[in-house]
Design an enzyme around this catalytic site. Structure first.
Site, PDB file in Angstrom:
ATOM      1  N   HIS A  72       0.851  -1.196   0.000  1.00  0.00           N
ATOM      2  CA  HIS A  72       0.000   0.000   0.000  1.00  0.00           C
ATOM      3  C   HIS A  72       0.887   1.246   0.000  1.00  0.00           C
ATOM      4  CE1 HIS A  72      -4.075  -1.716   1.535  1.00  0.00           C
ATOM      5  NE2 HIS A  72      -3.508  -2.488   0.632  1.00  0.00           N
ATOM      6  N   TYR A 201      -9.312   5.374   7.441  1.00  0.00           N
ATOM      7  CA  TYR A 201      -9.424   5.724   8.859  1.00  0.00           C
ATOM      8  C   TYR A 201     -10.482   6.826   8.951  1.00  0.00           C
ATOM      9  CZ  TYR A 201      -5.000   3.282   9.895  1.00  0.00           C
ATOM     10  OH  TYR A 201      -4.013   2.336  10.066  1.00  0.00           O
ATOM     11  N   PRO A 293      -4.155   0.552  18.804  1.00  0.00           N
ATOM     12  CA  PRO A 293      -3.849   0.063  17.457  1.00  0.00           C
ATOM     13  C   PRO A 293      -4.005   1.096  16.331  1.00  0.00           C
ATOM     14  CG  PRO A 293      -5.912  -0.877  18.253  1.00  0.00           C
ATOM     15  CD  PRO A 293      -5.327  -0.122  19.387  1.00  0.00           C
ATOM     16  N   LYS A 297       1.165   0.161  15.135  1.00  0.00           N
ATOM     17  CA  LYS A 297       2.575   0.104  15.532  1.00  0.00           C
ATOM     18  C   LYS A 297       2.967  -1.110  16.385  1.00  0.00           C
ATOM     19  CE  LYS A 297       4.026   3.853  13.632  1.00  0.00           C
ATOM     20  NZ  LYS A 297       4.192   3.464  12.252  1.00  0.00           N
ATOM     21  N   TYR A 385       3.708   7.160  10.036  1.00  0.00           N
ATOM     22  CA  TYR A 385       2.917   5.972   9.697  1.00  0.00           C
ATOM     23  C   TYR A 385       3.789   4.893   9.058  1.00  0.00           C
ATOM     24  CZ  TYR A 385      -1.088   3.147   8.381  1.00  0.00           C
ATOM     25  OH  TYR A 385      -1.996   2.104   8.271  1.00  0.00           O
TER      26      TYR A 385
HETATM   27  P1  RFL Z   1       1.618 -11.673  21.906  1.00  0.00           P
HETATM   28  O1  RFL Z   1       1.144 -11.749  20.491  1.00  0.00           O
HETATM   29  O2  RFL Z   1       0.635 -11.293  22.948  1.00  0.00           O
HETATM   30  O3  RFL Z   1       2.275 -13.085  22.254  1.00  0.00           O
HETATM   31  C1  RFL Z   1       2.656 -13.423  23.567  1.00  0.00           C
HETATM   32  C2  RFL Z   1       2.654 -14.930  23.711  1.00  0.00           C
HETATM   33  O4  RFL Z   1       3.050 -15.277  25.037  1.00  0.00           O
HETATM   34  C3  RFL Z   1       2.177 -16.302  25.528  1.00  0.00           C
HETATM   35  N1  RFL Z   1       2.165 -16.260  27.005  1.00  0.00           N
HETATM   36  C4  RFL Z   1       2.828 -17.133  27.785  1.00  0.00           C
HETATM   37  N2  RFL Z   1       3.623 -18.154  27.470  1.00  0.00           N
HETATM   38  C5  RFL Z   1       4.166 -18.860  28.504  1.00  0.00           C
HETATM   39  N3  RFL Z   1       3.915 -18.566  29.820  1.00  0.00           N
HETATM   40  C6  RFL Z   1       3.131 -17.526  30.161  1.00  0.00           C
HETATM   41  N4  RFL Z   1       2.888 -17.259  31.459  1.00  0.00           N
HETATM   42  C7  RFL Z   1       2.552 -16.759  29.114  1.00  0.00           C
HETATM   43  N5  RFL Z   1       1.732 -15.687  29.110  1.00  0.00           N
HETATM   44  C8  RFL Z   1       1.504 -15.393  27.814  1.00  0.00           C
HETATM   45  C9  RFL Z   1       0.848 -15.971  24.898  1.00  0.00           C
HETATM   46  O5  RFL Z   1      -0.013 -17.108  24.866  1.00  0.00           O
HETATM   47  C10 RFL Z   1       1.256 -15.520  23.502  1.00  0.00           C
HETATM   48  O6  RFL Z   1       1.321 -16.580  22.587  1.00  0.00           O
HETATM   49  O7  RFL Z   1       2.851 -10.658  22.034  1.00  0.00           O
HETATM   50  P2  RFL Z   1       4.049 -10.352  21.023  1.00  0.00           P
HETATM   51  O8  RFL Z   1       4.632 -11.632  20.486  1.00  0.00           O
HETATM   52  O9  RFL Z   1       4.923  -9.376  21.696  1.00  0.00           O
HETATM   53  O10 RFL Z   1       3.345  -9.660  19.737  1.00  0.00           O
HETATM   54  C11 RFL Z   1       2.757  -8.382  19.851  1.00  0.00           C
HETATM   55  C12 RFL Z   1       1.609  -8.238  18.862  1.00  0.00           C
HETATM   56  O11 RFL Z   1       0.738  -9.326  19.042  1.00  0.00           O
HETATM   57  C13 RFL Z   1       0.833  -6.916  19.053  1.00  0.00           C
HETATM   58  O12 RFL Z   1       1.708  -5.846  19.321  1.00  0.00           O
HETATM   59  C14 RFL Z   1      -0.004  -6.529  17.802  1.00  0.00           C
HETATM   60  O13 RFL Z   1      -0.985  -7.487  17.548  1.00  0.00           O
HETATM   61  C15 RFL Z   1      -0.669  -5.159  17.990  1.00  0.00           C
HETATM   62  N6  RFL Z   1      -1.583  -4.795  16.882  1.00  0.00           N
HETATM   63  C16 RFL Z   1      -1.090  -4.273  15.702  1.00  0.00           C
HETATM   64  N7  RFL Z   1       0.246  -4.121  15.520  1.00  0.00           N
HETATM   65  C17 RFL Z   1       0.743  -3.655  14.327  1.00  0.00           C
HETATM   66  O14 RFL Z   1       1.958  -3.525  14.202  1.00  0.00           O
HETATM   67  N8  RFL Z   1      -0.078  -3.352  13.249  1.00  0.00           N
HETATM   68  C18 RFL Z   1      -1.436  -3.481  13.344  1.00  0.00           C
HETATM   69  O15 RFL Z   1      -2.118  -3.252  12.350  1.00  0.00           O
HETATM   70  C19 RFL Z   1      -1.996  -3.923  14.618  1.00  0.00           C
HETATM   71  N9  RFL Z   1      -3.317  -4.075  14.767  1.00  0.00           N
HETATM   72  C20 RFL Z   1      -2.959  -4.946  17.030  1.00  0.00           C
HETATM   73  C21 RFL Z   1      -3.809  -4.575  15.948  1.00  0.00           C
HETATM   74  C22 RFL Z   1      -3.520  -5.464  18.204  1.00  0.00           C
HETATM   75  C23 RFL Z   1      -4.879  -5.591  18.326  1.00  0.00           C
HETATM   76  N10 RFL Z   1      -5.374  -6.135  19.540  1.00  0.00           N
HETATM   77  C24 RFL Z   1      -6.279  -7.211  19.605  1.00  0.00           C
HETATM   78  C25 RFL Z   1      -4.781  -5.741  20.782  1.00  0.00           C
HETATM   79  C26 RFL Z   1      -5.179  -4.689  16.052  1.00  0.00           C
HETATM   80  C27 RFL Z   1      -5.730  -5.186  17.251  1.00  0.00           C
HETATM   81  C28 RFL Z   1      -7.222  -5.245  17.329  1.00  0.00           C
HETATM   82  C1  PHB Z   2      -5.796  -4.388  10.920  1.00  0.00           C
HETATM   83  O1  PHB Z   2      -5.914  -4.658   9.715  1.00  0.00           O
HETATM   84  O2  PHB Z   2      -6.053  -5.215  11.798  1.00  0.00           O
HETATM   85  C2  PHB Z   2      -5.350  -3.027  11.311  1.00  0.00           C
HETATM   86  C3  PHB Z   2      -4.888  -2.149  10.332  1.00  0.00           C
HETATM   87  C4  PHB Z   2      -4.476  -0.865  10.690  1.00  0.00           C
HETATM   88  C5  PHB Z   2      -4.525  -0.489  12.019  1.00  0.00           C
HETATM   89  C6  PHB Z   2      -4.953  -1.377  12.998  1.00  0.00           C
HETATM   90  C7  PHB Z   2      -5.373  -2.655  12.638  1.00  0.00           C
HETATM   91  O3  PHB Z   2      -4.149   0.775  12.353  1.00  0.00           O
END
Ligand code: RFL
Ligand code: PHB
Length: 401
Positions: A72, A201, A293, A297, A385
């Site tokens: 994109h 957005y 989110p 980032k 961004y």
């Molecule tokens: P995770 O993915 O939470 O993984 C952590 C792992 O540790 C395990 N765990 C344990 N294991 C052993 N013993 C324990 N006591 C434990 N406790 C927990 C868990 O089961 C899990 O498997 O963290 P990690 O690896 O640091 O990854 C981070 C990302 O998941 C997170 O930052 C992103 O998803 C955030 N995020 C977005 N980030 C972006 O860069 N671009 C995006 O577009 C974006 N969109 C989002 C998002 C997060 C969202 N939510 C649900 C918070 C959109 C959403 C809606």
């Molecule tokens: C997503 O596709 O899940 C998504 C994309 C952009 C954002 C957050 C989440 O800023």
């Protein structure tokens, strides 16, 4: 059992760290509380910055991403019922982002780990970390009713916001900064073509909306909802109706709806832990920081933490130098605070806050109007961004030195 690094958590941070360490000849074991299917069922991030693409390439897991990821070069800001494109490429000297879901990144990393026959202990109960204030730390867990201990040189806490690693640090050794927002995001995944080829957005007096995607046939949409709302209250019909209300007339017409294949509500939070190293324990990814989110980032910050941490651990394990380890926390935190600031600012600009009133809506619209019509404003938005370069503060400091 003994290994050089125990990684707690097999989310994207833990798996990516394991993969980079393996390629550098450093032994690591991953201990994960959940099953592989559970880890893959969490629908989260969608947008990858160039820096993240580079780290995934360095880790050797870029083949499918390069084939299936969607490049994109811009996105739309929607306010006062009209859309304005932020041309990321034109504003940043050709930079772009890639839409490739966190689920796919995780799957690629799991496959690479399996092909290399590396040890991942899934469904480990009662994971505990010990002795990280010494040079002989260890990690214990229970599996199938038996207790196990892994001795190691370093522990990487990649266990997310609710993990055990950060919680094990004595309160007096850690400072936490936190802001909780008074709303959440209701997300829906559906096998319908995205409403637009790029992301939208949307700021609306009814609340924020985001139109995202995973492929040409799979859409991801989000609505700002009150924190008190429950997923069960939101039928698919109610979701699509509310989304239409928050879009412009053209998008409203083009929106294709269908049954949701996933629906969940996520709270929004800004959170940072200082420092990120405690003796032989290192925190990375969501274990150390959370962003709302809006700026996309979270996963990108996790990837840069892992880049810095893998560099430091490889230096320590292979070259026996502690320089990288000593700088790990400061290097990460400089980048993290910049992304925290951007995510907080973009969240504040796009959401409807309970106490903002009509004047707050007008202020947001005036700022958005300035942003899309000012070259300086659009450029600031775009460069944040797409993600600041890895050496951002460092190069500035050296030119001013
Ligand atoms: P995770 O993915 O939470 O993984 C952590 C792992 O540790 C395990 N765990 C344990 N294991 C052993 N013993 C324990 N006591 C434990 N406790 C927990 C868990 O089961 C899990 O498997 O963290 P990690 O690896 O640091 O990854 C981070 C990302 O998941 C997170 O930052 C992103 O998803 C955030 N995020 C977005 N980030 C972006 O860069 N671009 C995006 O577009 C974006 N969109 C989002 C998002 C997060 C969202 N939510 C649900 C918070 C959109 C959403 C809606
Ligand atoms: C997503 O596709 O899940 C998504 C994309 C952009 C954002 C957050 C989440 O800023």
């Amino acid at each position: 059992m003994r290994t050089q690094v125990v990684i707690v958590g097999a989310g994207p941070s833990g798996l990516l760290l394991g993969q980079i360490l393996y390629r550098a000849g450093v032994d690591a074991v991953i201990v994960e509380r959940q099953s592989p299917d559970y880890v893959l069922s969490r629908i989260r991030a969608g947008v990858l910055e160039q820096v993240t693409l580079d780290v995934l390439t360095h880790a050797g897991v870029d083949q499918r991403m390069n084939k299936e990821g969607l490049v994109h070069t811009g996105f739309d800001l929607l306010f006062k019922g009209a859309r304005h494109r932020i041309d990321l490429a034109a504003l940043t000297g050709g930079q772009k982002v890639m839409v490739y879901g966190q689920t796919e990144v995780t799957r690629d990393l799991m496959d690479a780990r399996q092909s290399a026959a590396l040890t991942t202990i899934y469904e480990a109960d009662d994971v505990q970390i010990h002795g990280f204030d010494t040079t002989k730390p260890s990690v214990s867990y229970r599996k199938d009713g038996k207790s196990h201990t892994i001795e190691c040189d370093f522990i990487a806490g990649c266990d997310g916001f609710h993990g055990v690693c950060r919680a094990s640090v004595p309160k007096q050794s850690i400072k936490e900064f936190e802001k909780v927002y008074p709303f959440g995001w209701l997300g829906v995944l559906s096998d319908t073509p995205p409403v637009h080829e790029e992301l939208i957005y949307a700021n609306s007096p009814r609340g924020f909306a985001l139109c995202s995607q995973r492929s040409h046939t799979r859409s991801r949409y989000y609505l700002q909802v009150p924190l008190t709302d429950k997923v069960e209250q939101w039928s698919d019909d109610a979701f699509w109706t509310e989304l239409r209300h928050r879009l412009d007339p053209e998008a409203r017409d083009q929106l294709v709806t269908g049954p949701s294949i996933e629906k969940s509500i996520a709270p929004l939070r800004s959170f940072v832990t200082e420092p990120m190293r405690f003796g032989t324990l290192f925190l990375a990814g969501d274990a150390a920081h959370i962003v709302p989110p809006t700026g996309a980032k979270g996963l990108n910050l996790a990837a840069t933490d892992v880049k810095y941490l893998s560099d430091a651990l490889i230096e320590a394990c292979v070259e026996k130098s502690h320089a990288g380890i000593d700088h790990y926390s400061a290097r990460c935190l400089a980048r993290i605070w910049r992304a925290e600031r951007f995510s907080w600012w973009f969240t504040s600009l796009m959401h409807n806050f309970p106490d903002q009133g009509e004047i707050g809506q007008k202020f947001q619209e005036a700022e958005l109007d300035y942003l899309v019509h000012s070259d300086a404003g659009s450029r600031t938005m775009a460069e944040n961004y797409v993600g600041l370069p890895l050496n951002f503060g460092e190069s500035l400091r050296s030119t001013h030195a």
